[in-house]
Write a protein that holds these residues in place. Sequence first.
Motif, PDB file in Angstrom:
ATOM      1  N   ALA A 219      -1.572   6.775  -5.731  1.00  0.00           N
ATOM      2  CA  ALA A 219      -2.901   6.154  -5.776  1.00  0.00           C
ATOM      3  C   ALA A 219      -3.981   7.093  -5.254  1.00  0.00           C
ATOM      4  CB  ALA A 219      -2.901   4.858  -4.977  1.00  0.00           C
TER       5      ALA A 219
ATOM      6  N   ILE B  70      -7.474   2.761  -3.121  1.00  0.00           N
ATOM      7  CA  ILE B  70      -6.766   1.501  -2.964  1.00  0.00           C
ATOM      8  C   ILE B  70      -7.754   0.350  -3.106  1.00  0.00           C
ATOM      9  CG2 ILE B  70      -5.468   0.007  -1.381  1.00  0.00           C
ATOM     10  CD1 ILE B  70      -3.802   2.315  -2.353  1.00  0.00           C
TER      11      ILE B  70
ATOM     12  N   CYS C 248      -3.704  -2.791   5.578  1.00  0.00           N
ATOM     13  CA  CYS C 248      -3.266  -1.522   6.165  1.00  0.00           C
ATOM     14  C   CYS C 248      -3.279  -1.586   7.681  1.00  0.00           C
ATOM     15  CB  CYS C 248      -4.127  -0.363   5.685  1.00  0.00           C
ATOM     16  SG  CYS C 248      -5.825  -0.371   6.300  1.00  0.00           S
TER      17      CYS C 248
ATOM     18  N   GLY D 249      -6.856  -3.220   0.219  1.00  0.00           N
ATOM     19  CA  GLY D 249      -6.212  -2.423   1.260  1.00  0.00           C
ATOM     20  C   GLY D 249      -6.375  -2.937   2.676  1.00  0.00           C
TER      21      GLY D 249
ATOM     22  N   ILE E 178       0.842  -1.205   0.000  1.00  0.00           N
ATOM     23  CA  ILE E 178       0.000   0.000   0.000  1.00  0.00           C
ATOM     24  C   ILE E 178       0.875   1.252   0.000  1.00  0.00           C
ATOM     25  CG2 ILE E 178      -1.828   1.252   1.198  1.00  0.00           C
ATOM     26  CD1 ILE E 178      -2.669  -1.447   2.438  1.00  0.00           C
TER      27      ILE E 178
ATOM     28  N   ALA F 130       2.067   1.789  -3.443  1.00  0.00           N
ATOM     29  CA  ALA F 130       1.030   2.324  -4.326  1.00  0.00           C
ATOM     30  C   ALA F 130       0.806   3.809  -4.081  1.00  0.00           C
ATOM     31  CB  ALA F 130      -0.274   1.556  -4.112  1.00  0.00           C
TER      32      ALA F 130
END
Length: 332
Positions: free
Chosen positions: A213, A216, A222, A219, A204, A207
């Motif tokens: 990004a 997402i 996270c 995700g 993440i 990205a």
Amino acid sequence: MGIDAWIGRLPKVELHVHLEGSLRPATLLSLARRHGVDLAGDVEALYRFEDFGDFARLFLAGLNVLRGVEDFADATVALAGELAAQNVRYAEVTTTPVQHHRRGVVLEEYADGLDEGRRRARDEHGVEIGWICDISRESEVPDSHLTVDFLLGRTAPGGVVGLGLGGVEEGFPPEPFASSFAKAKAAGLAALPHAGETVGPESIWGALRSLKADRIGHGIRCLDDPALVAHLAERRIPLEVAPTSNVALKLAKSPGSHVLGELVRAGLVVTLNTDDPAYFRTTLNDELRMAHDLHGFTRRALLDAQVTALEASYAPAATKAAVRRELDDVAL
């Protein structure tokens, strides 16, 4: 009004659904017959898998029935019919050009099929579609720019709102694809990669930092990094969460143990999605009912989730305004 009827009537927006993962058995059979494809008499076998790698192989096998303009149009219309039956007004549908190109599909025909399907989805079912064309991590050499150059060329389909990044996450980090995303963003497309589905927070972060990004896909990992959660919450970066998908791919043990509620309680911007509804045997209505029954989503929370999805979408201004008026009129 009972909760099922209420959910059924709720105007909806979906941000994470794959065209190639939406082929229900009837559609798959119809397309297979058109091309004389032998499915070995067991269509259901294509819908059984044990893990993400197994699913990816089955997913690719199912692509074999998508070959020309009519196939892509019919697949899009079949998905639109299913969305319309659930009162989905707008959907951002992901599709993967390079996977088809590498099978010998002419990209001009692919684009024509998407255009025809999108037109018929609107005319026949009242569903507006925006396309997300994604890079397949394991199928595209990062610096080849195959997908983004197709999207920026004269044969691109209409209605493309963003560039995605999908496929096998493990071993294929986002950073090598930074130049493709920079090129797409410079041309006005959103950056909409999958990240943090089967790989942890580093995916993440990659990205966000390398691809810039805007949303997402998935995700869910996270939560392994409090600093990342704080960053996502502060920047209001939406997550496209697909609980049934995560359970089917054994990324969560059960619908009830999914981290959906934890994501919401952490202050993250969460949308509900189906991902590959045919393979995972789900619908957006099912996802909302699960959120209600197992994760404490009230009717107000379900309604707010649709408002969130609409705001996080790249729908045309007129479409956004029309759907927002419908959502404002929903009785709780």
